[in-house]
Scaffold this motif. Structure first.
Motif, mmCIF file in Angstrom:
data_model
loop_
_atom_site.group_PDB
_atom_site.id
_atom_site.type_symbol
_atom_site.label_atom_id
_atom_site.label_comp_id
_atom_site.label_asym_id
_atom_site.label_seq_id
_atom_site.Cartn_x
_atom_site.Cartn_y
_atom_site.Cartn_z
ATOM 1 N N GLU A 103 0.737 -1.045 0.514
ATOM 2 C CA GLU A 103 0.308 -0.318 0.067
ATOM 3 C C GLU A 103 0.657 1.350 0.149
ATOM 4 O OE1 GLU A 103 -3.186 1.239 2.943
ATOM 5 O OE2 GLU A 103 -2.910 -0.847 2.878
ATOM 6 N N HIS A 152 1.635 5.283 0.348
ATOM 7 C CA HIS A 152 0.928 6.294 1.763
ATOM 8 C C HIS A 152 0.290 7.101 0.834
ATOM 9 C CE1 HIS A 152 0.886 7.826 5.584
ATOM 10 N NE2 HIS A 152 1.577 8.235 5.190
ATOM 11 N N THR A 202 6.394 6.937 -0.218
ATOM 12 C CA THR A 202 6.171 6.187 0.788
ATOM 13 C C THR A 202 5.812 5.068 1.152
ATOM 14 O OG1 THR A 202 4.747 8.422 1.419
ATOM 15 C CG2 THR A 202 6.837 8.635 2.223
ATOM 16 N N ARG A 258 3.427 1.799 2.642
ATOM 17 C CA ARG A 258 2.964 1.197 4.609
ATOM 18 C C ARG A 258 3.944 -0.072 4.380
ATOM 19 N NH1 ARG A 258 -2.918 3.811 3.625
ATOM 20 N NH2 ARG A 258 -1.857 5.721 3.894
ATOM 21 N N LEU A 298 6.198 9.259 10.774
ATOM 22 C CA LEU A 298 5.448 7.764 10.030
ATOM 23 C C LEU A 298 7.171 6.941 10.417
ATOM 24 C CD1 LEU A 298 4.771 9.667 6.418
ATOM 25 C CD2 LEU A 298 2.998 8.259 8.151
ATOM 26 N N LYS A 317 6.934 2.989 10.352
ATOM 27 C CA LYS A 317 5.541 2.598 9.476
ATOM 28 C C LYS A 317 5.383 2.854 7.805
ATOM 29 C CE LYS A 317 2.579 5.146 13.150
ATOM 30 N NZ LYS A 317 1.495 6.020 13.631
ATOM 31 N N VAL A 318 6.894 3.692 7.290
ATOM 32 C CA VAL A 318 6.397 3.480 5.828
ATOM 33 C C VAL A 318 8.401 3.324 5.346
ATOM 34 C CG1 VAL A 318 4.901 5.230 5.282
ATOM 35 C CG2 VAL A 318 6.917 6.268 5.416
#
Ligand code: PLP
Length: 384
Positions: free
Chosen positions: A308, A310, A322, A324, A353, A356-357
């Motif tokens: 996915e 971001h 970015t 995920r 972030l 997270k990424v």
């Protein structure tokens, strides 16, 4: 013969015997630096010449002119600051802020926070508006904040490297003119790679770096200042509170006088000239289109793998993506694996972030389809 002075013994505690430097070959697909173009590296390796040598003075003018092209501006005061992007960021604030000036910083990521921090150090009355990390500001939000706070400067990041978001610019310059406010734009992750039209957008101050879209190593911070910003600088009551970055002094070196200010990092400017020469040879439209098409390949490939992205498609930066980190995957361990096993650098998240990424950069020389294929293949075959 005059006897030699007797010197005290030298302390050798810190002396080391080192092998000559050997650096690994890395493919830098993170937030920057990016790999430098091979001919830029050749330019850097040339023997220095004097910073007042007529040949160097000619090179300075060439660099200035090509920076104007890259930014699409006619600004007279367009120079590469000696220092990284943060030095040029600091120059844009140090020269224009007078103590007590209201500076409105539109924060939507890490580098907006840095702008606010720096502006405060020059004793501005800093006001911030904030968006979640992964969004951009609407014109209405900026309009509302400018009308409420009546700032002397609105500072905003065009390409937020921490989030992968590109700020739409339509109308912001007009808004600033209507409210007699300067528009300051961070173009560190856009110059040379993402469409920029500084004069058309009515941007008064901008800065960038050498190590991303320009395919040069880090070390120079392109800086430009338009006539409205220059007028504010010239009208200031006191001296610019930073000697090294004082544009009123630097102008005597970079302007027509060519008077010594500091010893210019001449080899970095050799590299910058070569980087800008390559950009002009390719042409801005082609360079922008190349960055766009390679990032689209990357986005489609990552999504095909079920990953996915971001940033929403409409606001995605072609230079920095970015991604995920999927649940259950140790993002840091995977980037470490890419680096140690394959010599490929991708970045991790910053600030909000963090963890997270991943941040994948396709900037300048590295924006090539082969690099996209290589990385996608590793994500496909080696992501746990
Ligand atoms: N602004 C943005 C958007 C950046 O991405 C960076 C660095 O990556 C900077 C400013 C600071 O530039 P430098 O690290 O070259 O000092």
């Amino acid at each position: 013969m005059v006897p030699l002075p007797v010197l005290p013994p030298v302390n050798s505690a810190h002396r080391r015997t080192l092998a000559p430097i050997a650096t690994p070959d890395r493919l830098l697909l993170g937030p920057g630096p990016s790999n430098a173009h091979p001919t830029v590296l050749q330019a850097l390796a040339r023997m220095p010449i004097g910073h007042l040598d007529p040949l160097y003075v000619e090179l300075m003018s060439e660099v200035q002119e090509l920076l104007r092209y890259a930014w699409q501006t006619d600004n007279r005061l367009t120079i590469p600051m000696s220092g990284t992007g943060s030095a040029a960021m600091e120059a844009s604030l140090a020269n224009t802020i007078e103590p007590g000036d209201t500076v409105l910083v539109a924060v939507k990521g890490y580098f907006g926070l840095r702008l606010a921090d720096m502006a405060g150090r020059y004793r501005a009355n800093v006001v911030t508006i904030e968006k979640p990390w992964g969004e951009a500001f609407s014109l209405a939000e900026l309009e509302n904040a400018v009308a409420t706070h009546r700032p002397k400067i609105l500072a905003i990041v065009h390409a937020e490297t921490s989030t992968g978001i590109c700020q739409p610019m339509e109308g912001i310059g007009d808004l600033c003119r209507q409210h007699d406010c300067l528009l300051l734009l961070d173009t560190v992750t856009s110059l040379g790679a993402v469409p920029l039209y500084l004069d058309e957008w009515k941007v008064d101050l901008a800065y960038s770096c050498s190590q991303k879209g320009l395919s040069c190593p880090p070390g120079l911070g392109p800086f430009t200042m338009g006539p409205r910003a220059e007028a504010k600088m010239m009208a200031r009551a006191g001296k610019v509170p930073n000697w090294y970055l004082d544009v009123t002094l630097l102008n005597q070196y970079w302007g027509s006088d060519r008077v010594y200010h500091h010893t210019a990092p001449v080899n970095m400017n050799f590299g910058m000239r070569e980087a800008l020469r390559l950009l002009a040879e390719e042409g801005l439209e082609a360079a922008w289109a190349r960055h766009r098409s390679n990032s689209e390949l990357l986005w489609a490939g990552l999504e095909a793998l079920g990953l996915e992205l971001h940033a929403p498609a409409a606001l995605r930066l072609p230079t920095l993506t970015t991604v995920r980190i999927p649940a259950g995957v140790d993002g840091k361990a995977f980037s470490q694996h890419l680096l140690t096993k394959h010599g490929i650098e991708v970045g991790g998240g910053l600030g909000a972030l963090a963890g997270k990424v991943w941040r994948i950069g396709l900037m300048g020389y590295n924006s090539q389809p082969e690099n996209v294929d290589l990385l996608l293949n590793l994500f496909e075959t080696e992501l746990p």
